[in-house]
Each structure stands twice: as C-alpha cells, then as structure tokens.
Design an enzyme around this catalytic site. Structure first.
Site, PDB file in Angstrom:
ATOM      1  CE  LYS A  10      -2.294  -0.794   3.776  1.00 21.71           C
ATOM      2  NZ  LYS A  10      -2.232  -0.350   4.633  1.00 21.71           N
ATOM      3  NE  ARG A  86      -4.883  -0.366   9.919  1.00 19.90           N
ATOM      4  CZ  ARG A  86      -3.598   0.008   9.184  1.00 19.90           C
ATOM      5  NH1 ARG A  86      -4.167   1.772   8.402  1.00 19.90           N
ATOM      6  NH2 ARG A  86      -2.672   0.130   9.126  1.00 19.90           N
ATOM      7  NE  ARG A 123       6.966  -3.006   6.768  1.00 21.55           N
ATOM      8  CZ  ARG A 123       5.475  -2.662   6.666  1.00 21.55           C
ATOM      9  NH1 ARG A 123       5.338  -1.990   5.304  1.00 21.55           N
ATOM     10  NH2 ARG A 123       5.357  -2.359   7.487  1.00 21.55           N
ATOM     11  NE  ARG A 155       5.857   0.289  10.064  1.00 20.38           N
ATOM     12  CZ  ARG A 155       4.927  -0.409   9.396  1.00 20.38           C
ATOM     13  NH1 ARG A 155       4.905   0.954   8.640  1.00 20.38           N
ATOM     14  NH2 ARG A 155       3.886   0.342   9.893  1.00 20.38           N
ATOM     15  NE  ARG A 166       1.120  -3.714  11.947  1.00 18.12           N
ATOM     16  CZ  ARG A 166       2.300  -4.273  11.104  1.00 18.12           C
ATOM     17  NH1 ARG A 166       3.114  -4.442  11.658  1.00 18.12           N
ATOM     18  NH2 ARG A 166       3.033  -4.107   9.848  1.00 18.12           N
TER      19      ARG A 166
END
Ligand code: ADP
Length: 218
Positions: A10, A86, A123, A155, A166
């Site tokens: 995204k 969301r 990531r 992160r 999540r």
C-alpha cells in the site's frame, strides 16, 4: 483510497500514485509515526499501541484525517488515502467528512498472507523519510537511505508478534470494508503480486477505466 493487508505494498503504491496524479499522499501510518517522533500528544498516545500492532481509536484517527483533508493542497488537487479507513465506523465517518463529495474509488491490493509474512520480515524503512527497503533490495550504502541519508532500520511494529496481531485485526476489522465498498460500487481489486511497477500499472489501469466511465470521478 487504497486497501490491503500489511505488506501488500500500500505505502509504496500510494507514493507512486501520488506522483503519477500529482496529488498529496495522505497516510495515517506516516502521520502517526511523525507524531510519535515529534512527541506530540497524539504521538504519546499512539506509540505503545502502534508498537504492539493494536489499532488506535476511531475518534482520534478521524479527527486527524478530517483536519488533514481540509488543507488547501488536498482541496485543490484531491488525495490518495493510505491507512484509513480501517474499520467500517471509520468508513462511515469518512463518507460524512467528504459529503457532498465521495471517494472516487477504493482499490484493494490482493495478496496472500504467506507472502506478506515474508515481505514484512524482510522490510526495512528509513527513520526520517519513511522510504521502504528490504533485505533483498537494501540502500546502496550501509543502511543509509538513498533518498535522504537517514538511518534505515526495521520498523518497531514489524516484530513477529505485532505482525500477527496486525494481520488478525486486518481480517476482523478491515477486510469487511472490501464488501462495504463493493456494495457501493466503489471497489476495484488488483493482484499485489509481481514487481512494484506491474502493480502500479494495474492500479493506474483500473483508475483510468473508471475515469473514462465517469462513474463518480470528480
Ligand atoms: P500497517 O498497515 O503496516 O499496519 P501503517 O503504517 O498503515 O501500517 O500503520 C501503523 C499503525 O498505525 C497501525 O498498526 C495502527 O496502530 C496505527 N494506525 C494507522 N492507521 C490507523 C487507522 N486508520 N485506525 C487505527 N489505527 C491506525
């Protein structure tokens, strides 16, 4: 507005769309991370919840988004919205904020959970500008951001525990939005597999088809 699981791409795709159409990229995740970094009252509330992969309250998020959507750049050019809504409650609130206008389109980037788990574990992001990297495509020099020279790190919510939380919340809270937008004839889906370029091409194509049909585009 772009929907998709964590790791669907995204953020990357929204930056590309915002450059392609020359419109601001409004990302709740980026706004919240900036608030955490600056230590604002919202940031202080957000940090712990974000690190654990929990969602923030609808009210706080929608207040922040409503404020951003009133700014002149957004009013003049439109926007690419990333990370909001969301929950169905956020979608309803957003429709109220945008009235008498509405979203032109919601695009769902589809991807399998096994693939996002692999992507998220690899990531890495720039702490300063948020540029995305991965173990397989690191910055050119020493985990220093190619764009701004900031430090490139993992992160804090990309730990195994926070990732699974999540994804769980995505299924419960966010996935119902796909039907919500489909039933309003505002949804297009694109496969999130393949190179970032090919995903961008798919997204631009569905946007252009909708635009030509003129359905709702302002
Ligand atoms: P991701 O989609 O990978 O979880 P984001 O960068 O979009 O990451 O958001 C990071 C975190 O910020 C979320 O896990 C959540 O805690 C918070 N957040 C962002 N957008 C929202 C939202 N619309 N509603 C509630 N919490 C949000």
């Amino acid at each position: 507005m772009v929907l998709g699981k964590q790791g669907a791409g995204k953020g990357t795709q929204c930056v590309r769309l915002s450059h392609h159409y020359v419109v601001p990229h409004v990302s709740t995740g980026d706004m919240l991370r900036a608030a955490v970094k600056q230590g604002t009252p919202i940031g202080q509330k957000a940090k712990d919840l974000m690190d654990r992969g929990e969602l923030l309250g609808d009210e706080l998020i929608m207040e922040m988004v409503a404020e951003r959507l009133q700014e002149s750049d957004v009013r003049a050019r439109g926007f690419v919205l990333d990370g909001c809504p969301r929950t169905v409650a956020q979608a309803e609130e957003l429709a109220g904020i945008l009235a008498p206008f509405d979203l032109d389109l919601a695009i769902d980037i589809e991807i399998h959970t096994t693939q996002v788990l692999r992507r998220l574990a690899a990531r890495r992001v720039c702490v300063d500008c948020g540029a995305n990297y991965s173990l397989s495509s690191p910055p050119l020099i020493n985990w220093t951001c190619d764009v701004c020279g900031g430090e490139v790190v993992q992160r804090q919510d990309d730990t195994e525990e926070a990732i699974s939380r999540r994804l769980e919340l995505y299924e419960i809270q966010t996935a119902p939005l796909i039907e919500w937008y489909r039933s309003r004839n505002q949804l297009e889906s694109v496969p999130g597999t393949g190179s970032p370029d090919s995903v961008t091409r798919r997204m631009v194509k569905v946007i252009e088809i909708r635009r030509q049909r003129g359905s709702g585009f302002g």
